[in-house]
Enzyme design. Structure first.
Site, mmCIF file in Angstrom:
data_model
loop_
_atom_site.group_PDB
_atom_site.id
_atom_site.type_symbol
_atom_site.label_atom_id
_atom_site.label_comp_id
_atom_site.label_asym_id
_atom_site.label_seq_id
_atom_site.Cartn_x
_atom_site.Cartn_y
_atom_site.Cartn_z
ATOM 1 N N HIS A 16 46.315 44.987 37.953
ATOM 2 C CA HIS A 16 45.104 44.524 38.677
ATOM 3 C C HIS A 16 45.511 43.507 39.733
ATOM 4 O O HIS A 16 45.847 42.368 39.397
ATOM 5 C CB HIS A 16 44.118 43.875 37.695
ATOM 6 C CG HIS A 16 42.836 43.440 38.331
ATOM 7 N ND1 HIS A 16 41.607 43.748 37.781
ATOM 8 C CD2 HIS A 16 42.562 42.724 39.444
ATOM 9 C CE1 HIS A 16 40.649 43.246 38.538
ATOM 10 N NE2 HIS A 16 41.212 42.610 39.562
ATOM 11 N N HIS A 18 44.762 42.104 44.053
ATOM 12 C CA HIS A 18 44.087 42.178 45.356
ATOM 13 C C HIS A 18 45.144 41.976 46.433
ATOM 14 O O HIS A 18 45.666 40.865 46.591
ATOM 15 C CB HIS A 18 43.007 41.097 45.465
ATOM 16 C CG HIS A 18 41.937 41.247 44.430
ATOM 17 N ND1 HIS A 18 40.778 41.955 44.654
ATOM 18 C CD2 HIS A 18 41.875 40.818 43.142
ATOM 19 C CE1 HIS A 18 40.039 41.950 43.550
ATOM 20 N NE2 HIS A 18 40.684 41.263 42.611
ATOM 21 N N LYS A 102 36.792 51.772 40.309
ATOM 22 C CA LYS A 102 36.421 50.406 39.931
ATOM 23 C C LYS A 102 34.914 50.227 39.992
ATOM 24 O O LYS A 102 34.277 50.523 41.003
ATOM 25 C CB LYS A 102 37.098 49.423 40.898
ATOM 26 C CG LYS A 102 36.753 47.962 40.677
ATOM 27 C CD LYS A 102 37.391 47.399 39.403
ATOM 28 C CE LYS A 102 36.904 45.989 39.107
ATOM 29 N NZ LYS A 102 37.817 44.943 39.497
ATOM 30 N N HIS A 139 34.638 45.335 36.240
ATOM 31 C CA HIS A 139 34.416 43.885 36.330
ATOM 32 C C HIS A 139 33.219 43.621 35.425
ATOM 33 O O HIS A 139 32.081 43.908 35.789
ATOM 34 C CB HIS A 139 34.138 43.457 37.776
ATOM 35 C CG HIS A 139 33.972 41.971 37.899
ATOM 36 N ND1 HIS A 139 34.888 41.163 38.528
ATOM 37 C CD2 HIS A 139 33.004 41.139 37.428
ATOM 38 C CE1 HIS A 139 34.499 39.898 38.446
ATOM 39 N NE2 HIS A 139 33.350 39.860 37.789
ATOM 40 N N HIS A 177 40.391 41.679 33.407
ATOM 41 C CA HIS A 177 40.478 40.210 33.345
ATOM 42 C C HIS A 177 39.527 39.583 32.323
ATOM 43 O O HIS A 177 38.663 38.780 32.661
ATOM 44 C CB HIS A 177 40.276 39.571 34.727
ATOM 45 C CG HIS A 177 39.181 40.186 35.568
ATOM 46 N ND1 HIS A 177 37.894 40.346 35.121
ATOM 47 C CD2 HIS A 177 39.205 40.646 36.840
ATOM 48 C CE1 HIS A 177 37.187 40.895 36.085
ATOM 49 N NE2 HIS A 177 37.938 41.093 37.132
ATOM 50 N N ASP A 250 45.195 39.853 38.577
ATOM 51 C CA ASP A 250 44.013 39.527 39.384
ATOM 52 C C ASP A 250 44.371 38.534 40.494
ATOM 53 O O ASP A 250 43.547 37.718 40.900
ATOM 54 C CB ASP A 250 42.860 38.983 38.532
ATOM 55 C CG ASP A 250 41.522 39.087 39.263
ATOM 56 O OD1 ASP A 250 41.443 39.799 40.271
ATOM 57 O OD2 ASP A 250 40.560 38.436 38.818
HETATM 58 O O1 DOR Z 1 38.155 35.494 41.450
HETATM 59 C C1 DOR Z 1 38.037 36.613 41.884
HETATM 60 N N1 DOR Z 1 38.455 36.943 43.121
HETATM 61 N N2 DOR Z 1 37.450 37.543 41.121
HETATM 62 C C2 DOR Z 1 37.150 38.759 41.590
HETATM 63 O O2 DOR Z 1 36.595 39.536 40.857
HETATM 64 C C3 DOR Z 1 37.430 39.113 43.002
HETATM 65 C C4 DOR Z 1 38.512 38.305 43.538
HETATM 66 C C5 DOR Z 1 38.662 38.387 45.046
HETATM 67 O O3 DOR Z 1 38.673 39.518 45.574
HETATM 68 O O4 DOR Z 1 38.808 37.357 45.694
HETATM 69 ZN ZN ZN Z 2 40.078 41.228 40.650
#
Ligand code: DOR
Ligand code: ZN
Length: 347
Positions: A16, A18, A102, A139, A177, A250
């Site tokens: 997971h 970003h 997702k 989520h 998460h 995450d």
């Molecule tokens: O803290 C987070 N940031 N939780 C999420 O679900 C998305 C993520 C983000 O894309 O910044």
């Molecule tokens: Zn995330």
């Protein structure tokens, strides 16, 4: 070097992450590629990745952003909306464009404005995913304003996950998460079609880290860190050897100015020292022998992908995490900024 001073494990994956887009992608992707062989890449871009063509193009941008010689495979995901077409999902999955889809409840977190407003609207998509064995990544927080933010995960289990598992018992779900004792218990009781990822931050910090001695925006992510007893339950299960729980950072970078603001963004950037961070927990719990399963084996087995060949080595030499990291387009304050961690990934 004795075995005690270093640890060699099968190459791990991040289930997971970003990676963002544009200049920020070029700045952050190398950190993940340095630590992991593969990563499940979140689709919450602006606009979100809601169709195969968009996901395929994003994958190409990720590959272009990697340093020459990187041995890293992004595993892509599709962003579900109220209007997602089951045939498009099945086609894209069969073609290998994305490995999972997702589910963001609409307005649950960053980039979720186009998410699902009511799970009933996507039941045909989920039924198709159940039929083809495609994982659903969730989520898991309700977005109801009447529900306290610290209760949103537990309420999501009651209102959405329990009925969903009952309705589609064959659907393979990753509860992403997780942050609560309730989530740990739910996953354990649900059986082999359910798994969960656990972030480094939820193993290291409780909600005090955000709020004691001043508001600390770099400890803020969603789902938000909870009380200490939840953290202890997460540490126990992550280090237990249970195949239902695996690594998912995450890692979610935001420019420092966007976090240190009157309304700061949610997200913790942990990619640069993710393995070092997790390993500290396994060591503190006396569970170094369980680290390889959590980092390198449970995830691929759940996703029905081959385990990585090759290994990585961590050395007990200590590494100090910088106060800030320059990621091309942004200055980001990493998780553990200024701290010294006891292990270092050998590169
Ligand atoms: O803290 C987070 N940031 N939780 C999420 O679900 C998305 C993520 C983000 O894309 O910044
Ligand atoms: Zn995330």
């Amino acid at each position: 070097m004795t075995a005690k001073d270093s640890m060699t494990i099968r190459r791990p994956d991040d289930w997971h992450v970003h990676l963002r887009d544009g200049a920020l992608l070029a700045g952050v992707a190398p950190h993940t590629a340095r630590q992991f062989a593969r990563a499940i890449v979140m689709p919450n871009l602006s606009p979100p990745m809601t169709d195969s063509a968009g996901v395929a193009a994003y994958r190409n941008r990720i590959m272009a952003a990697l340093p020459t010689g990187s041995d890293f495979t992004p595993l892509m995901t599709l962003y579900l909306t109220d209007r997602t077409d089951p045939d498009e999902v099945a086609r894209g999955h069969a073609a290998g464009v994305f490995v999972a889809a997702k589910l963001y409840p609409a307005h649950a977190t960053t980039g979720s404005a186009h998410g699902v407003t009511d799970i009933a609207k996507i039941m045909p998509v989920l039924a198709r995913m159940e039929a083809i064995g495609m994982p659903l990544l969730i989520h898991g927080e309700v977005t109801d304003n009447h529900v306290d933010i610290f209760d949103r995960e537990a309420v999501f289990i009651e209102r959405t996950l329990i009925p969903l598992v009952k309705a589609l018992p064959g659907l393979r779900i990753v509860f992403e998460h997780i942050t609560t004792t309730e989530a740990v218990q739910f996953v354990e009781s649900a059986g082999a079609n359910l798994a969960a990822t656990i972030t480094p931050q939820h193993l290291h910090i409780n909600r005090n880290a955000m709020l004691v001695g001043g508001i600390r925006p770099h400890a803020y992510c969603l789902p938000v860190a909870k009380r200490e007893h939840h953290r202890l339950a997460l540490r126990k299960v992550a280090t237990s050897g249970s195949a239902q729980f695996f690594l998912g950072t995450d890692s979610a970078p935001h420019d420092k100015r966007l976090k240190e603001a009157a309304c700061g963004c949610a997200g913790i950037f942990n990619a640069p020292f993710a393995l070092e961070s997790y390993l500290a927990v396994f060591e503190q719990e006396g569970a170094l022998d369980k680290f390889e399963g959590f980092a390198s084996e449970h995830g691929p087995r759940f996703y029905r992908l081959p385990l990585n060949e090759g290994t990585v080595t961590l050395e007990r030499s200590g590494v100090t995490v910088p106060d800030e990291i320059d990621v091309c387009d942004a200055i980001v304050v990493p998780f553990h900024a200024g701290e010294t961690l006891g292990w270092r990934l050998r590169v």
